[in-house]
Design a protein around this motif. Structure first.
Motif, PDB file in Angstrom:
ATOM      1  N   SER A 120       0.821  -1.212   0.000  1.00  0.00           N
ATOM      2  CA  SER A 120       0.000   0.000   0.000  1.00  0.00           C
ATOM      3  C   SER A 120       0.853   1.260   0.000  1.00  0.00           C
ATOM      4  CB  SER A 120      -0.947   0.004   1.208  1.00  0.00           C
ATOM      5  OG  SER A 120      -0.256   0.310   2.417  1.00  0.00           O
ATOM      6  N   ALA A 121       2.108   1.119   0.449  1.00  0.00           N
ATOM      7  CA  ALA A 121       3.048   2.242   0.431  1.00  0.00           C
ATOM      8  C   ALA A 121       3.946   2.212  -0.804  1.00  0.00           C
ATOM      9  CB  ALA A 121       3.915   2.223   1.691  1.00  0.00           C
ATOM     10  N   GLY A 122       3.666   1.273  -1.727  1.00  0.00           N
ATOM     11  CA  GLY A 122       4.445   1.178  -2.954  1.00  0.00           C
ATOM     12  C   GLY A 122       5.740   0.426  -2.816  1.00  0.00           C
ATOM     13  N   LEU A 123       5.852  -0.444  -1.787  1.00  0.00           N
ATOM     14  CA  LEU A 123       7.097  -1.169  -1.530  1.00  0.00           C
ATOM     15  C   LEU A 123       6.857  -2.677  -1.515  1.00  0.00           C
ATOM     16  CD1 LEU A 123       8.372   1.144   1.328  1.00  0.00           C
ATOM     17  CD2 LEU A 123       9.370   0.975  -0.962  1.00  0.00           C
ATOM     18  N   GLU A 124       7.935  -3.433  -1.739  1.00  0.00           N
ATOM     19  CA  GLU A 124       7.846  -4.888  -1.778  1.00  0.00           C
ATOM     20  C   GLU A 124       8.312  -5.493  -0.462  1.00  0.00           C
ATOM     21  OE1 GLU A 124       8.909  -6.810  -5.816  1.00  0.00           O
ATOM     22  OE2 GLU A 124      10.130  -4.999  -5.731  1.00  0.00           O
ATOM     23  N   LEU A 125       7.490  -6.365   0.094  1.00  0.00           N
ATOM     24  CA  LEU A 125       7.856  -7.152   1.272  1.00  0.00           C
ATOM     25  C   LEU A 125       7.140  -8.500   1.163  1.00  0.00           C
ATOM     26  CD1 LEU A 125       9.428  -7.045   3.986  1.00  0.00           C
ATOM     27  CD2 LEU A 125       7.308  -6.267   5.055  1.00  0.00           C
ATOM     28  N   PRO A 126       7.520  -9.307   0.181  1.00  0.00           N
ATOM     29  CA  PRO A 126       6.764 -10.529  -0.107  1.00  0.00           C
ATOM     30  C   PRO A 126       6.911 -11.593   0.978  1.00  0.00           C
ATOM     31  CG  PRO A 126       8.759 -10.436  -1.438  1.00  0.00           C
ATOM     32  CD  PRO A 126       8.658  -9.118  -0.729  1.00  0.00           C
ATOM     33  N   ALA A 162      13.160 -10.670   7.611  1.00  0.00           N
ATOM     34  CA  ALA A 162      13.218  -9.343   6.984  1.00  0.00           C
ATOM     35  C   ALA A 162      13.122  -8.326   8.121  1.00  0.00           C
ATOM     36  CB  ALA A 162      12.085  -9.158   5.986  1.00  0.00           C
ATOM     37  N   VAL A 163      14.261  -7.730   8.471  1.00  0.00           N
ATOM     38  CA  VAL A 163      14.342  -6.883   9.664  1.00  0.00           C
ATOM     39  C   VAL A 163      15.114  -5.615   9.335  1.00  0.00           C
ATOM     40  CG1 VAL A 163      15.053  -6.747  12.084  1.00  0.00           C
ATOM     41  CG2 VAL A 163      14.372  -8.957  11.103  1.00  0.00           C
ATOM     42  N   GLY A 164      14.445  -4.464   9.454  1.00  0.00           N
ATOM     43  CA  GLY A 164      15.117  -3.195   9.211  1.00  0.00           C
ATOM     44  C   GLY A 164      14.288  -2.292   8.320  1.00  0.00           C
ATOM     45  N   PRO A 165      14.893  -1.214   7.792  1.00  0.00           N
ATOM     46  CA  PRO A 165      14.148  -0.289   6.922  1.00  0.00           C
ATOM     47  C   PRO A 165      13.723  -0.965   5.619  1.00  0.00           C
ATOM     48  CG  PRO A 165      16.239   0.662   7.653  1.00  0.00           C
ATOM     49  CD  PRO A 165      16.286  -0.783   8.002  1.00  0.00           C
ATOM     50  N   VAL A 166      12.488  -0.701   5.213  1.00  0.00           N
ATOM     51  CA  VAL A 166      11.991  -1.221   3.941  1.00  0.00           C
ATOM     52  C   VAL A 166      12.268  -0.221   2.821  1.00  0.00           C
ATOM     53  CG1 VAL A 166       9.966  -2.126   2.720  1.00  0.00           C
ATOM     54  CG2 VAL A 166      10.194  -2.484   5.185  1.00  0.00           C
ATOM     55  N   ASP A 167      12.117   1.065   3.139  1.00  0.00           N
ATOM     56  CA  ASP A 167      12.413   2.107   2.149  1.00  0.00           C
ATOM     57  C   ASP A 167      13.805   2.687   2.423  1.00  0.00           C
ATOM     58  OD1 ASP A 167      11.651   3.446   4.561  1.00  0.00           O
ATOM     59  OD2 ASP A 167      11.275   5.271   3.400  1.00  0.00           O
ATOM     60  N   ARG A 197      13.413  -6.925  -2.851  1.00  0.00           N
ATOM     61  CA  ARG A 197      12.933  -6.209  -4.027  1.00  0.00           C
ATOM     62  C   ARG A 197      13.260  -7.035  -5.271  1.00  0.00           C
ATOM     63  NH1 ARG A 197      15.502  -0.247  -2.590  1.00  0.00           N
ATOM     64  NH2 ARG A 197      14.143   0.219  -0.802  1.00  0.00           N
ATOM     65  N   GLY A 198      12.297  -7.175  -6.165  1.00  0.00           N
ATOM     66  CA  GLY A 198      12.542  -7.912  -7.400  1.00  0.00           C
ATOM     67  C   GLY A 198      12.454  -9.405  -7.183  1.00  0.00           C
ATOM     68  N   PRO A 199      12.990 -10.213  -8.126  1.00  0.00           N
ATOM     69  CA  PRO A 199      12.889 -11.672  -8.037  1.00  0.00           C
ATOM     70  C   PRO A 199      13.542 -12.203  -6.766  1.00  0.00           C
ATOM     71  CG  PRO A 199      13.596 -10.993 -10.223  1.00  0.00           C
ATOM     72  CD  PRO A 199      13.651  -9.766  -9.365  1.00  0.00           C
ATOM     73  N   VAL A 200      12.913 -13.188  -6.151  1.00  0.00           N
ATOM     74  CA  VAL A 200      13.388 -13.748  -4.892  1.00  0.00           C
ATOM     75  C   VAL A 200      13.583 -15.242  -5.063  1.00  0.00           C
ATOM     76  CG1 VAL A 200      12.818 -14.176  -2.477  1.00  0.00           C
ATOM     77  CG2 VAL A 200      12.224 -11.985  -3.518  1.00  0.00           C
ATOM     78  N   THR A 201      14.703 -15.748  -4.567  1.00  0.00           N
ATOM     79  CA  THR A 201      14.986 -17.180  -4.586  1.00  0.00           C
ATOM     80  C   THR A 201      14.911 -17.718  -3.168  1.00  0.00           C
ATOM     81  OG1 THR A 201      16.455 -16.950  -6.491  1.00  0.00           O
ATOM     82  CG2 THR A 201      16.666 -18.968  -5.172  1.00  0.00           C
ATOM     83  N   ALA A 202      14.086 -18.739  -2.959  1.00  0.00           N
ATOM     84  CA  ALA A 202      13.967 -19.328  -1.632  1.00  0.00           C
ATOM     85  C   ALA A 202      15.259 -20.037  -1.270  1.00  0.00           C
ATOM     86  CB  ALA A 202      12.793 -20.306  -1.591  1.00  0.00           C
ATOM     87  N   GLY A 203      15.754 -19.775  -0.041  1.00  0.00           N
ATOM     88  CA  GLY A 203      17.012 -20.399   0.342  1.00  0.00           C
ATOM     89  C   GLY A 203      17.144 -20.714   1.811  1.00  0.00           C
TER      90      GLY A 203
END
Length: 383
Positions: free
Chosen positions: A205-211, A313-318, A364-370
């Motif tokens: 909703s803020a225009g950012l990726e956090l899948p 995922a811990v820290g600033p998103v933007d 951000r962008g393509p993500v590979t599970a690891g």
């Protein structure tokens, strides 16, 4: 500094307490129906047992040791009872020996157990045990008591708690704002997403990726738990070939059987598991702990919060630090430690070295599970 924390369960409540203790002006917004959250339906195993890669293992060790250092004396929230694993099936024996060797090589406490020693620790246990190991530093948490503890600390330091559903996050030139479903708008210098699976949509909703991994039948984000009525029980965390057991605050036990999770449905009405699943738990309980045979139990569908690559995922998103996130699997193990480190980073700019690989901006962008949480846990010793 004015900060809005979205989500008031384990990570959110702990973060609010850490921020308020450091003098921040904190508002916490938690949804009105948290009963089905990942926190409230958690096995609550505090460990770094099978965590890959080693950077993720180190993070979980830090979380585990934080419990021993900071929470062991708080009544009702953490029990440093240790964990025993009994392996009878050949594949389980192989897995246990490999895990024990790896963990010992990393300096993680592991002790071999004879059959007699295992019986002395858990006299009622009747699980096959060709090999057994004890992990003495591991323990169990009572998540709802932890949330109440941190919420009380936050309130005592002036944090404000609101009940509502956040529908939107806005980023401005000098801060951020959240809008609630009832139209309430809260402005702040920064917003932190601790909303579990809901964090992804709020970031969007803020225009950012956090899948995150969306719950779907049988995938890693969904699994069954069962809670027994008060009665005979184990005294610590126990892993066997077909059933995991731990004491529950209510006087019974929490049970887990990972191989049953293949058809766990996140859309199950009321979060209830099918009758056949409850019957399977009861059958396995009677085999493993005969004294508890016939104890009434209730099985439900639990959730796991898993970022898209399986790692925290811990820290600033933007890039400007207006929107932050604390979104992770193993949230009960990691939440209190991550809260302290995130609060310090937000208020001083100092980022803990262990958090280096876990910036949300990597998603951000393509993500590979690891990560070790990126695949569905199905075997004993996984979580």
């Amino acid at each position: 500094m004015r900060i809005v924390v979205v989500g008031g369960q384990i990570t959110g409540s702990a973060l609010a307490a850490s921020l308020a203790a450091r003098g921040a002006e904190v508002s916490v917004v938690d949804r009105p129906d948290p009963a089905g959250s990942a926190t409230t339906r958690s096995y609550g195993w505090i460990n770094s047992h099978k965590k890959h890669p080693e950077s993720y293992h180190a993070l979980n060790v830090a979380g585990l040791e934080h419990y021993h250092r900071e929470l062991a004396e708080v009544p009702g929230v953490f029990e440093a009872v240790g964990h025993v694993e009994a392996a009878g099936a050949p594949a389980h024996v192989t897995s246990l020996l490999a895990r024990a060797e790896r963990l010992a090589g990393l300096g993680y406490p592991v002790e071999p157990l004879t059959t007699g020693e295992l019986r002395a620790l858990e006299p009622g246990l009747r699980a096959p045990a060709r090999e057994a190991r004890r992990f003495p530093r591991e323990g169990l948490a009572h998540p709802e008591a932890l949330v109440a503890h941190f919420e009380a600390l936050a309130r005592a330091d002036g944090a404000r708690h609101l009940t509502g559903r956040v529908t939107e996050v806005e980023l401005g030139g000098h801060g951020a704002a959240v809008t609630l479903a009832d139209g309430t708008r809260l402005t702040a210098d920064a917003v932190v997403l601790c909303a579990g699976l809901g964090s992804s949509a709020l970031a969007a909703s803020a225009g950012l990726e956090l899948p995150t991994v969306a719950p779907a039948t049988g995938n890693p984000a969904v699994g069954y738990l069962a809670v027994t009525a008060p009665g005979p029980r184990v005294s610590r965390l126990v892993t066997t070939d077909r059933l995991n057991l731990r004491p529950h605050a209510g006087g019974g036990m929490i049970l887990q059987a990972l191989d049953l999770d293949v058809d766990a449905d996140p859309a199950a009405p009321g979060g209830e598991a099918p009758t056949r699943v409850a019957e399977a738990f009861a059958e396995r309980l009677a085999e493993v702990l005969p004294d508890a045979a016939g104890t009434p139990l209730r099985a439900c569908v639990g959730r796991r919060v898993i970022p898209a690559d399986g790692l925290p995922a811990v820290g600033p998103v933007d890039d400007a630090g207006r929107l932050w996130a604390v979104v992770t699997h193993s949230g009960v193990t990691l939440g209190p430690w991550l809260a302290e480190r995130t609060a310090r980073e937000m208020l001083t700019g100092h980022r803990d070295a262990l958090l280096g690989p876990f910036s949300p901006r990597r998603l951000r962008g393509p993500v590979t599970a690891g990560g070790s949480a990126a695949h569905a846990p199905r075997e004993p010793g996984e979580q």
